[in-house]
Design an enzyme around this catalytic site. Structure first.
Site, PDB file in Angstrom:
ATOM      1  CD  GLU A   1       4.119 -20.901  40.261  1.00  0.00           C
ATOM      2  OE1 GLU A   1       3.040 -21.554  39.766  1.00  0.00           O
ATOM      3  OE2 GLU A   1       4.874 -21.749  40.859  1.00  0.00           O
TER       4      GLU A   1
ATOM      5  CG  HIS B   1      -4.373 -21.824  36.154  1.00  0.00           C
ATOM      6  ND1 HIS B   1      -4.670 -20.760  35.291  1.00  0.00           N
ATOM      7  CD2 HIS B   1      -3.060 -22.284  35.957  1.00  0.00           C
ATOM      8  CE1 HIS B   1      -3.391 -20.535  34.731  1.00  0.00           C
ATOM      9  NE2 HIS B   1      -2.303 -21.603  35.048  1.00  0.00           N
TER      10      HIS B   1
ATOM     11  CG  HIS C   1      -2.794 -20.042  39.314  1.00  0.00           C
ATOM     12  ND1 HIS C   1      -2.109 -19.245  40.353  1.00  0.00           N
ATOM     13  CD2 HIS C   1      -1.749 -20.361  38.427  1.00  0.00           C
ATOM     14  CE1 HIS C   1      -0.837 -18.788  39.993  1.00  0.00           C
ATOM     15  NE2 HIS C   1      -0.706 -19.307  38.847  1.00  0.00           N
TER      16      HIS C   1
ATOM     17  NE  ARG D   1       0.948 -22.664  38.797  1.00  0.00           N
ATOM     18  CZ  ARG D   1       1.134 -22.463  37.482  1.00  0.00           C
ATOM     19  NH1 ARG D   1      -0.024 -23.430  36.937  1.00  0.00           N
ATOM     20  NH2 ARG D   1       1.713 -21.554  37.118  1.00  0.00           N
TER      21      ARG D   1
ATOM     22  CD  GLN E   1      -2.054 -26.090  38.480  1.00  0.00           C
ATOM     23  OE1 GLN E   1      -1.838 -25.599  37.399  1.00  0.00           O
ATOM     24  NE2 GLN E   1      -1.214 -26.863  39.242  1.00  0.00           N
TER      25      GLN E   1
ATOM     26  CG  LEU F   1      -3.040 -16.582  36.047  1.00  0.00           C
ATOM     27  CD1 LEU F   1      -3.274 -17.749  37.236  1.00  0.00           C
ATOM     28  CD2 LEU F   1      -2.299 -17.379  34.843  1.00  0.00           C
TER      29      LEU F   1
ATOM     30  CG  PHE G   1       7.301 -20.630  37.570  1.00  0.00           C
ATOM     31  CD1 PHE G   1       7.599 -19.220  37.584  1.00  0.00           C
ATOM     32  CD2 PHE G   1       6.304 -21.035  37.374  1.00  0.00           C
ATOM     33  CE1 PHE G   1       6.756 -18.378  37.061  1.00  0.00           C
ATOM     34  CE2 PHE G   1       5.210 -20.491  36.951  1.00  0.00           C
ATOM     35  CZ  PHE G   1       5.313 -18.888  36.617  1.00  0.00           C
TER      36      PHE G   1
ATOM     37  NE  ARG H   1      -0.252 -26.885  33.824  1.00  0.00           N
ATOM     38  CZ  ARG H   1       0.051 -25.466  34.114  1.00  0.00           C
ATOM     39  NH1 ARG H   1       1.379 -25.341  33.827  1.00  0.00           N
ATOM     40  NH2 ARG H   1      -0.820 -24.588  34.274  1.00  0.00           N
TER      41      ARG H   1
END
Lengths: 605, 352
Positions: free
Chosen positions: A259, A381, A242, A315, A240, A256, A121, A416
């Site tokens: 990722e 997000h 995304h 991100r 955040q 969404l 990730f 994050r």
């Protein structure tokens, strides 16, 4: 008067997502009489939407991985603004929390040796995310839900907490919390919980934006209620976006796209077919990021001798890059960029590793992702900012109040990393439940609920019915979302933030004139929306106010007029408190990291 | 490319209700839930509907659309003709709270009866070893988003309120199947599924599988293998030893954690006068009769219009227009269809 349905508990957990359930399990196991109160049915909370996985340095795929590396990745991903102690505890305890889920029946994907498999990730040096296809959140919430039911923990479903209660009629401000006030969605009748400890696990604030991956539940209730009760919020400017939300059709805009698509080999291309992320590698991550396609592609099989692809940068970096490509006119037909997995992996692999993405695009977007690229653009997000808590106990600045998960602040700094949310819920959920139970057990006397607080909460909740005003709650909410999206979104400017704050003032006035139509209090969504507006407006103002104050760009806060990251701003948190409806923003120095942890950042990659 | 969508939505509560007609503007790519939301925002602010993720992941927005049980967020309006009226009614198997929202407590009470996963040891040190091929069987069932459409469709309870106490339904049969197939579970769950949860009532018509939005092969991969495992130890008592029509006395307390007062609270239930603030310890533990009680039979409200072919698969469900004519006769028709269907199913099972 105040003779509403009432219940006594030691610990009341508000919210039944991953953090709320884990906290309730811990409080129950510590001997506290515990209740879970949630706005939706049990098992529907936003955690079900989490896709990619749970970050935990178990070292099942890469034995080189350990908590120190995870800690370092987390701090660097958050641009060093994280509460170091939270990041340390998180990295250290995440593996045990994942193994515990397995003890409770979770069925994670496996490695060849039969251990829990781990996937790559963004921002994580090693493949670290325990996962179940791309529906890890569902597995986690179901496992915790089944555990909570097995333990017989009381659950109040479709019951919305609107206010925290205190001892002296000031809603908790200046004293201890003594309970919480709620309404049943089904009947609209009121209910008071008398409890010396309240754990807020209410999630985030995404409903304040138009394009969001979040559900209606994310109206910032916990953030706002804590603030109204006298607690402080930390770093609310960090939101955040995304990088990969759906853009077409309009009905699913913001939905969404995990990722994991990039973790599994997916790449981002612009309208020229170019893998543009190589043009957006920041200095901070140059040493560990591949600068050519050959190295990036080789990395998937050989992490040791190659650097990671730029598509797997944190991100905030990827979202800004996509935003820039779209603005430069190199976007896709519907205003996104292309995310291509079709040319990178076999159809069979895609369907096996990313089943819900395949399903989602097929059903809702008429796109077969094994054949065609997806169109993607950033979507709101997650909020890194949240209630200021003690790292070890999750206690807020008001006695008896705890916060855990997205509603708490500090853990993720300014950005994050993917996968660190689910592990955050588990690690700090357990800690919050245990410390709240310990707090109650050590109390010499239980705080009494002030009748004035209950009456004030009831009056406030009923106000929209008595209101002669003609404002439609849905219209006010839509206008708030549009202002937040256009003025406090992914790229911010000082003058636009000023306008946003003025608009929020106007919307507050309109919200006071909202009136509820229709058939009374039983399951009346117009009424529910009218009540949600208070918290949404409060958190929106916090975000805009903090964003205006922080004159730099860092993580999930990008100022067009202050594009650089300022080392001076890297030393302070922004802390928001409220008094008589007025917000105050203060700078507070970051807690100092001990030298042994500092040394982890000196080694070269 | 947008158009005016003609909608009929059932509005009412436990005391009764009726259809209301609306015309709402919709855009390309939208789903039924979008149309419902626009109705809320512009025409019917108090229209009650449950929803969360709007992405087919949480299973909140279950309803019946033109008679077919489905998620509103995953039913695209483009599946209908632009001139077609889309009729939305609440799930039929559960008591109506208001409009499209039903009381699904039944499912949460049934969930309590399933004994938890029982691993051979408990030390949480990552020492479990399982092969992917072995976990995949259970993983299929854990895709379940608990939308309860399978429960709603299942003819054993759809029009047979009286079966609810003895029958857990497809959602919980796959829960049993999942645990039964778990490589490390140590409990023998076969008798529980049969005797306590009414597995024998299922005559594998596969209606549940047809409506599952997750595409779980509920019948083929879950219920049938579970039935085969049950047969290994116990021949089906419903058809042989007890005779048709008689039901084995059900245990009053669930085999799992389902003892004591229900932890799933409803409005006004379990006031704290019963529990003093001073008492310590976990909230449950006292023995009491289970609090689950079948919902009172619903008045034959307008919902029954779209009751449709209760015992048939969703795809065979009649259109709302057909259902209209069934308005008054519905209870009788439902019973007749149910009895006929059961007779057919029993014959079919015996031949096997």
């Amino acid at each position: 008067m105040t003779d509403f349905e009432s219940h006594d508990y030691d610990v009341v957990v508000v919210g039944a997502g991953g953090s709320g359930l884990r906290a309730a399990i811990a409080a129950h196991e510590a001997g506290a009489r515990t209740a879970i109160v949630c706005k939706s049915l049990l098992g529907k909370a936003h955690t079900v939407m989490a896709e990619g996985g749970i970050a935990a340095a178990m070292g099942n795929v890469w034995p080189e991985d350990n908590w120190q590396v995870h800690f370092r990745d987390t701090m660097r991903g958050g641009k060093m603004l994280n509460n170091w102690r939270m990041a340390q505890l998180h990295a250290q305890e995440a593996p045990s929390r994942v193994w515990e889920l397995e003890e409770w029946g979770a069925l994670f994907d496996r490695t060849k040796e039969g251990k829990i498999s781990q996937r790559d990730f963004g921002g994580h040096r090693y493949a670290r995310l325990a996962h179940v296809g791309d529906r890890t959140g569902l597995e986690m919430i179901r496992t915790l839900q089944q555990r909570a039911v097995d333990l017989g923990i009381d659950v109040f479903m479709e019951c919305t907490i609107t206010r925290l209660l205190g001892e002296s009629g000031s809603g908790g401000r200046g004293d201890r919390v003594s309970g919480a006030f709620a309404y049943w969605r089904e009947t609209g009748s009121f209910i008071t919980f008398r409890a010396p400890a309240i754990i807020l696990a209410t999630g985030g604030i995404g409903r304040s934006f138009t394009v969001t991956s979040n559900s209606w539940e994310y109206s910032g209730d916990g953030h706002a209620m804590a603030l109204w009760a006298g607690a402080s919020l930390l770093n609310m400017e960090f939101v955040q976006f995304h990088p990969t939300g759906m853009v077409w059709p309009p009905s699913v805009k913001g939905l969404l796209i995990t990722e994991s698509v990039r973790g599994e080999g997916g790449v981002l291309r612009n309208s020229d077919g170019k893998r543009f992320m190589f043009d957006y590698i920041p200095e901070f991550f140059k040493a560990e990021t591949a600068d050519n396609e050959a190295e990036a592609d080789a990395w998937y099989d050989d992490h040791k001798n190659n650097r990671r692809p730029p598509e797997l940068l944190p991100r905030d970096e990827v979202a800004r890059a996509i935003n820039s490509e779209i603005k430069a006119g190199r976007g896709s037909p519907h205003g996104g960029v292309f995310l291509d997995i079709a040319t990178r992996r076999s159809a069979e692999d895609i369907k096996r590793r990313l089943p819900s993405m395949y399903h989602q695009f097929k059903e809702l977007g008429d796109v077969d992702i094994t054949k065609d690229p997806m169109e993607v653009a950033p979507t709101c997000h997650y909020v890194m900012g949240g209630i200021e808590v003690d790292a070890d106990t999750e206690a807020a600045t008001v006695s008896g109040l705890y916060a855990v998960g997205e509603v708490s602040g500090g853990m993720h700094g300014s950005n994050r990393l993917g996968g660190n949310s689910l592990s955050d819920l588990l690690v700090f959920g357990k800690r919050a439940g245990e410390s709240a139970a310990g707090y109650v057990a050590a109390l010499p006397s239980r705080p009494a609920v002030a009748a004035a607080d209950v009456q004030a909460a009831a009056d406030e909740a009923l106000a929209p019915f008595a209101n002669p005003g003609a404002e439609n709650p849905y219209a006010v909410m839509k206008d708030l979302q549009e202002h937040m999206q256009s003025l406090v979104g992914i790229i911010r400017k000082g003058d636009e933030l000023e306008i946003a704050l003025k608009e929020i003032e106007r919307l507050k006035e309109r919200a006071r004139n909202v009136s509820v139509k229709g058939s009374g209090r039983s399951y009346n969504p117009g009424w529910h929306t009218a009540l949600d507006l208070r918290a949404m407006l409060t958190v929106s103002e916090c975000i805009a106010r903090a964003a205006l104050t922080r004159t730099e760009s860092r993580g999930g806060h990008t100022r067009d007029d202050y594009p650089a990251t300022d080392p001076e701003w890297g030393k302070v948190n922004l802390v928001i408190t409220e008094r008589r409806g007025v917000l105050q923003v203060d700078r507070k120095p970051l807690p100092q990291m001990p030298d042994d942890l500092k040394a982890l950042f000196e080694e070269t990659h | 490319m947008g158009h005016q969508q003609s909608m009929r939505v059932w509005r009412g509560d436990a005391s009764g209700g009726d259809f209301r007609s609306y015309s709402v503007p919709v855009e390309e790519g939208e789903v039924v839930l979008d149309a419902i939301h626009r109705l809320q925002a512009e025409q019917a602010p108090d229209l009650a509907v449950r929803w969360n993720c709007k992405a087919g992941k949480c299973g909140s927005c279950s309803a019946e659309i033109n008679g077919k049980p489905a998620l509103m967020c995953m039913t695209r309006l483009s599946t209908f003709e632009p001139t077609e009226t889309v009729t939305v009614t609440p799930m039929r198997a559960f008591p109506v709270i208001r409009d499209l929202v039903t009381d699904v407590t039944f499912n949460y009470e049934k969930a309590r009866e399933v004994p938890a996963f029982a691993p051979p040891h408990s030390n949480a040190d990552g020492s479990f070893r399982m092969q992917q091929v072995d976990v995949e069987r259970g993983q299929e069932f854990r895709k379940c988003i608990e939308c309860f459409l399978c429960q709603n469709t299942c003819h054993v309870i759809r029009d047979h309120e009286e079966n609810k106490p003895a029958f857990a339904g497809p959602r919980f049969f796959i829960r049993y199947a999942e645990l039964d197939m778990h490589p490390l579970d140590t409990l023998d769950r076969r008798r529980m599924a049969q005797e306590d949860e009414g597995l024998g009532y299922c005559n594998i018509t596969k209606c549940c599988s047809e409506v599952c939005p997750e595409g779980i092969h509920i019948t083929d991969n879950g219920i049938i293998p579970l039935k085969e495992r049950v047969v290994d130890t116990k021949y089906d008592p419903v058809f042989i030893s007890l005779g048709i029509g008689r039901r084995k006395q059900r245990r009053l307390v669930g085999p799992g954690g389902g003892s004591g007062p229900s932890p799933i609270k409803r409005p006004g239930q379990g006031q704290s006068s019963l529990r003093s603030a001073a008492s310590a310890g976990p909230a449950s533990g006292a023995t009491a009769t289970p609090t689950f009680a079948p919902a009172p039979p619903r008045a034959p409200t307008a919902v029954d219009k779209v009751a449709s072919t209760a015992s048939s698969a969703a795809s065979k469900v009649g259109t709302a227009a057909n259902a209209e004519s069934m308005k008054t006769a519905m209870p009788a028709i439902g019973a007749a269809v149910g009895v006929g269907f059961l007779a057919w199913a029993i014959r079919k099972t015996r031949k096997k």
